[in-house]
Design an enzyme around this catalytic site. Structure first.
Site, short mmCIF file in Angstrom:
data_model
loop_
_atom_site.label_atom_id
_atom_site.label_comp_id
_atom_site.label_asym_id
_atom_site.label_seq_id
_atom_site.Cartn_x
_atom_site.Cartn_y
_atom_site.Cartn_z
N GLU B 60 0.80 -1.23 0.00
CA GLU B 60 0.00 0.00 0.00
C GLU B 60 0.83 1.27 0.00
O GLU B 60 0.38 2.31 -0.47
CB GLU B 60 -0.97 0.01 1.19
CG GLU B 60 -2.13 -0.96 1.04
CD GLU B 60 -1.79 -2.38 1.48
OE1 GLU B 60 -0.66 -2.59 1.97
OE2 GLU B 60 -2.63 -3.28 1.31
N HIS B 128 -11.15 -4.52 9.96
CA HIS B 128 -11.65 -4.46 8.59
C HIS B 128 -12.95 -3.68 8.50
O HIS B 128 -13.67 -3.79 7.51
CB HIS B 128 -11.90 -5.88 8.04
CG HIS B 128 -10.68 -6.52 7.46
ND1 HIS B 128 -9.50 -6.62 8.13
CD2 HIS B 128 -10.46 -7.09 6.25
CE1 HIS B 128 -8.61 -7.24 7.37
NE2 HIS B 128 -9.16 -7.54 6.22
#
Lengths: 341, 323
Positions: B60, B128
């Site tokens: 990322e 999440h």
């Protein structure tokens, strides 16, 4: 195929004629003198914030940048004055940026750590350690994408190699065969932490081997070695073979930044490296080529004038206007509307 | 006018922009061969090839950082980070670089990129299920869009891709299957415009993304009891258009602010402060916030549903500000 080559000390590369050699010498002297004057100006309170000097490492920037084309891309870390000067930024605009003036490279908004000049494809000095590697990967990607044969050279220190950005960027560059030359300026210290106290391997080219990136280690104090290595790298990269990694072993003579008490190293160690001064070494190579000291002295005199002129210019330059505070946040700012945040 | 899902609206915008402009490309985890974790880029790898629909490693930092560099050097990257939870790793690239390169170098560079990511939850547990739009909406130099309807997703994503500044575009995983009308003709929507989605005279509800739908449902149900809510959507969080919010409040004198954010330092707090500053004299009741409680989201469905705000919470809040 990863490889490490160690070339013996150079005879002068054929691509360097006398004028070019003297120009490289001039750049190294200019960097040294600008940095000394910057330290002086810092003591006088004309430069604020952090000031990281490149003194001692001049051969790395000058040797590598001179091996590139003018339209190649240069991406740098925060110790970036030397690279800016080697890339053709003027002493005036570098010194003016150091003093935060409107006439500086970044209009006084970047300062010491953020030298950039679009016309020179100098994409900036970046001050979040190792982040510039990811930007360099993207800059190289854009050239690859549109089919330009430019290469992107990206500089970072040994400290950056312990950061996630480093590993993600090296890996991506190898997977996508990006046209990047990675240059690790291994000066033995990340701030005050000696390389062996921070990195499991102290020879940084070994980290490139992990990603199957061709690599070599060079004497970063010898400008001609750096030049030749970068030429090899540029040829490899420009031919579409993907990235190349150079580890330049170098040393900074001054502290990490101004006001560094340097408790982490001994005077003896610094003195040992001073014997290997890149400018003196280059001068002696030039002497063996039949260039006498008088011609080098003339360069020193010329640089001295340029540096004094730059300091004067910077001191006399105007501060940025207060309106500049709000300029360049966005392309089209929402002009003072109280109902827009 | 076609009915279209939010997912297909996003996909249509991406395809049209890639057909229009060679410089636009997509990169991210599983965007290519897989077809997108949420199937947004389904089929696009075959349409455009691996050069323009690029699968990346799970990296990322460099996904976002390389998008910044590519944008500076002339491309129009659309980087996808699967969810905002993972985009936390991209924040340095977005905040320290995307948002700064124009300013810090005195206007020499620009960064016309889009970072697409998602917000959402559904028994995914604590790491999440988070929503961090306030983190990035706080940053000058960034634009932040969180569309609630298919038409807004379509028109705003197209505008984002053409925008000269970096945009973080946050889709909501619960909305991908929501259908709405999207005109057949191509159109763009202006970034930085808030909209009245339902008119009413009694209470102003400000919401965005999934909570916009919860607000509209609450307003429908309250209307049956004779309470008329005005629902203001703020699909762009930065630059934030406060005019419809303030105008509505000056009509209703009462406000409920609905987000999925944790209580504390959220978008809702900013809206409340802005209402106080712009319309203090119109205040008839304390402004009420509907948010998630400040706890990590648990896996257990029963606990999760208790935590996440919905139309019932909004209805209760409306009744409270009317009391």
């Amino acid at each position: 195929m990863p490889r490490k080559t160690k070339k013996p000390a150079a005879i002068v590369p054929a691509s360097l004629d006398e004028a070019r050699l003297l120009e490289m010498y001039r750049q190294m002297v200019l960097i040294r003198r600008i940095e000394e004057e910057a330290a002086e100006a810092y003591q006088r309170g004309l430069i604020g914030g952090f000031l990281h000097l490149y003194i001692g490492e001049e051969a790395t920037a000058v040797g590598s940048i001179n091996a590139l084309r003018d339209d190649d891309n240069v991406v740098v870390h925060y110790r970036d004055h030397g690279h800016a000067l080697a890339r053709g930024c003027t002493a005036r605009e570098v010194m003016a940026e150091l003093m935060g003036k409107a006439t500086g490279l970044s209009k006084g908004k970047g300062g010491s750590m953020h030298m950039a000049k679009r016309d020179c494809r100098l994409w900036g000095g970046y001050a979040i350690v190792a982040a510039q590697l990811s930007l360099a990967a993207g800059i190289a990607l854009a050239d690859q994408y549109v089919g330009e044969d430019r290469v992107t050279i990206c500089y970072f220190g040994d400290g950056a190699t312990n950061n996630g950005y480093f590993h993600e960027s090296l890996n991506l560059s190898a997977v996508w065969k990006l046209p990047v030359i990675w240059v690790c300026e291994n000066n033995n210290y990340g701030m005050g932490t000696r390389v062996d106290r921070a990195s499991a391997v102290t020879e940084m080219y070994r980290k490139a081997c992990a990603y199957d990136i061709p690599t070599e280690q060079v004497d970063g104090q010898n400008v001609l070695d750096v030049f030749e290595a970068t030429q090899r790298a540029a040829e490899h990269v420009r031919s579409g073979n993907g990235p190349y990694f150079i580890e330049a072993r170098t040393y900074r003579y001054r502290g990490h930044s101004m006001g560094d008490p340097e408790r982490y190293r001994s005077k003896e160690e610094v003195e040992e490296w001073l014997k290997n001064d890149p400018i003196r070494r280059f001068a002696s190579i030039l002497h063996t080529l039949g260039i006498d000291q008088e011609r080098l002295d003339a360069i020193h005199a010329e640089v001295e004038e340029e540096v004094q002129d730059a300091v004067r210019f910077a001191e006399e330059s105007p501060e940025p206007p207060l309106e500049a505070l709000y300029e360049d946040v966005y392309a089209n700012p929402p002009a003072g509307d109280p109902f827009i945040l | 006018m076609a009915q279209m899902t939010y997912r297909d609206a996003v996909r249509r915008a991406l395809i049209e922009e890639m057909e229009r402009d060679e410089r636009v490309f997509i990169m991210g985890e599983e965007v290519g061969v897989w077809g997108g974790t949420f199937a947004v880029t389904r089929g696009m790898y075959d349409m455009f090839g691996e050069k323009r629909v690029r699968d990346t490693p799970i990296s990322e930092l460099v996904i976002a950082g390389a998008a910044v560099g590519a944008a500076m050097n002339g491309l129009r990257p659309v980087a996808e980070i699967m969810t905002f939870n993972f985009a936390l790793l991209s924040l340095d690239a977005m905040i320290n670089h995307a948002a700064k390169v124009r300013y810090m170098f005195g206007g020499q560079f620009e960064c016309p990129m889009v970072l697409r990511t998602t917000s959402g939850w559904g028994q995914l547990s604590a790491t999440h299920s988070q929503t961090f739009e306030n983190y990035v909406a706080h940053v000058p130099g960034l634009k932040v869009i969180m569309p609630g309807t298919p038409a807004d997703a379509y028109g705003l994503l197209k505008a984002a891709i053409r925008d000269p500044d970096p945009v973080i575009f946050i889709e909501h995983t619960h909305l991908y299957r929501v259908r709405g009308e999207v005109p057949d003709e191509e159109f763009l929507l202006p970034i930085g415009q808030s909209n009245i989605k339902r008119e009413g005279r009694d209470v102003t509800i400000v919401a965005y993304s999934r909570m916009l739908h919860e607000a509209l449902k609450a307003a429908d149900e309250l209307a049956k009891e004779g309470i008329e809510c005005e629902v203001v959507d703020i699909p762009t969080l930065r630059p934030l258009d406060l005019r419809p919010v303030v105008q509505s409040f000056k009509k209703t004198y009462r406000a409920v602010l609905a987000t999925e954010q944790w209580l504390g330092y959220g978008v809702d707090a900013e809206i409340a402060a802005q209402i106080y500053e712009h319309a203090f004299d119109y205040l008839d009741a304390p402004i009420k916030r509907v948010t998630a409680p400040p706890v990590p989201l648990p896996y257990n469905k029963h606990l999760e549903l208790a935590a996440m705000p919905d139309k019932e919470d909004i209805k209760r809040a409306v009744l409270e500000v009317l009391r």
